[in-house]
Design an enzyme around this catalytic site. Sequence first.
Site, mmCIF file in Angstrom:
data_model
loop_
_atom_site.group_PDB
_atom_site.id
_atom_site.type_symbol
_atom_site.label_atom_id
_atom_site.label_comp_id
_atom_site.label_asym_id
_atom_site.label_seq_id
_atom_site.Cartn_x
_atom_site.Cartn_y
_atom_site.Cartn_z
ATOM 1 N N ARG A 238 4.637 1.915 2.517
ATOM 2 C CA ARG A 238 5.118 3.108 2.245
ATOM 3 C C ARG A 238 4.968 3.046 0.609
ATOM 4 O O ARG A 238 5.824 2.135 -0.106
ATOM 5 C CB ARG A 238 6.417 3.474 2.865
ATOM 6 C CG ARG A 238 6.303 3.804 4.290
ATOM 7 C CD ARG A 238 5.790 5.085 4.460
ATOM 8 N NE ARG A 238 5.650 5.453 5.786
ATOM 9 C CZ ARG A 238 4.990 5.192 6.855
ATOM 10 N NH1 ARG A 238 3.673 4.583 6.520
ATOM 11 N NH2 ARG A 238 4.788 5.416 8.077
ATOM 12 N N GLU A 267 2.989 11.708 -1.166
ATOM 13 C CA GLU A 267 1.583 12.057 -0.684
ATOM 14 C C GLU A 267 1.401 13.487 -0.448
ATOM 15 O O GLU A 267 2.375 13.978 0.100
ATOM 16 C CB GLU A 267 1.249 11.188 0.403
ATOM 17 C CG GLU A 267 1.218 9.528 0.078
ATOM 18 C CD GLU A 267 1.071 8.763 1.468
ATOM 19 O OE1 GLU A 267 0.813 9.475 2.329
ATOM 20 O OE2 GLU A 267 1.266 7.647 1.056
ATOM 21 N N HIS A 285 -4.445 7.248 1.995
ATOM 22 C CA HIS A 285 -3.536 6.674 3.172
ATOM 23 C C HIS A 285 -4.413 6.724 4.390
ATOM 24 O O HIS A 285 -4.500 7.280 5.534
ATOM 25 C CB HIS A 285 -2.583 7.686 3.459
ATOM 26 C CG HIS A 285 -1.269 6.946 4.551
ATOM 27 N ND1 HIS A 285 0.034 7.343 4.207
ATOM 28 C CD2 HIS A 285 -1.227 6.253 5.460
ATOM 29 C CE1 HIS A 285 0.851 6.727 5.183
ATOM 30 N NE2 HIS A 285 -0.008 5.947 5.872
HETATM 31 C C1 8YV Z 1 -0.094 7.273 9.705
HETATM 32 C C2 8YV Z 1 1.117 5.405 9.099
HETATM 33 O O1 8YV Z 1 1.132 7.794 10.325
HETATM 34 O O2 8YV Z 1 1.585 4.413 11.166
HETATM 35 C C3 8YV Z 1 1.750 4.737 10.322
HETATM 36 O O3 8YV Z 1 3.248 4.592 9.901
HETATM 37 O O4 8YV Z 1 1.416 5.520 8.142
HETATM 38 C C4 8YV Z 1 -0.092 5.833 9.589
HETATM 39 O O5 8YV Z 1 -0.690 5.346 10.547
HETATM 40 C C5 8YV Z 1 -1.248 8.062 10.195
HETATM 41 O O6 8YV Z 1 -1.871 8.172 9.140
HETATM 42 C C6 8YV Z 1 -1.034 9.458 10.817
HETATM 43 O O7 8YV Z 1 -1.127 10.362 10.010
#
Ligand code: 8YV
Length: 319
Positions: A238, A267, A285
């Site tokens: 993150r 983001e 991402h």
């Molecule tokens: C996103 C992620 O959530 O799993 C996670 O924690 O950050 C990613 O897999 C995915 O981009 C959904 O938009």
Amino acid sequence: MACMTNISRIPVIAYGALNPRLIEGLEQRFTVHLLAAGADPTTLDPALREARALVTFGAVGASAALMNALPKLEMIGLFSVGYDKVDIEHARACGIRVSNTPDVLTDDVADLAVGLLYATVRNIAANDAMVRRGDWARGEKPALSGRVTGRRIGILGLGRIGTAIAKRLEPVAGELLYHSRHPRPDAPWTYVANRLDFARRSEVMIVATSGGPEARGLVDRAMIDALGPQGVIVNISRGSVIDEPELVAALGERRLGGAGLDVFADEPHVPQALLAMNHVVLQPHQASATVETRAAMADLVLANLDAHFAGEPLPTAVV
Ligand code: 8YV
């Protein structure tokens, strides 16, 4: 089939722009109400206030205020492994179940971390841009890069994803180190208890810890400086885990050698200064964003919802 008729009346909220396969699966099962990310919970349409489930993902999350605005909410199904933007304690206190999507995305996230490491250390993105600009054809010589093989690689956070990254890099790393709150007795790699010692002893640091308040700003100026001017940071966790202004400053002043970043503090906004730096590789991402993994994530969210409404334990429960 009688069961399908019943379940099709259950109102659920799709919060934020969800994956198309997930939306399709939700629409087959439920009455789906769309809610834009960041919507004001105090002005919800009455139909949405009937929702018994909320489906969303890590970047959007669910605040206590939103949960409070949904008096019939029983469950939050997350299309992500990360739940740092969900008020988990509030969900627990309100008896709201929460599920996420671990395991199915581990390999792809680990692959992207390794890809970013190579892309950054071997100048792959900068050299690609150079070829496209025609500079190579005009006789320009690309700079020599650093090497991956033999480097001391530090993994920050040795959970499922950190472990998968370590296994991939084991054959090439000079030494594999990790830092986490506690050593992992099953891990054959070197545990470094102090985070600054860990950064000092690493030449590349891969951030694979989960997000949330405890990890916020964990990679601060002291840690970045301990890694040093030859050091490289890769982040697939993150954006909030790294003090982003300090990261940008260190890269700009060459106190840090390079960075491969899939995640950012705000983001989809990326600090302007990073865009001009050719020792940085940027991704929007994408770590879990393969066709196969996104399908598996969608199916897992649906399996959790199906289990909940069938009165069964959730396959991948957070709460
Ligand atoms: C996103 C992620 O959530 O799993 C996670 O924690 O950050 C990613 O897999 C995915 O981009 C959904 O938009």
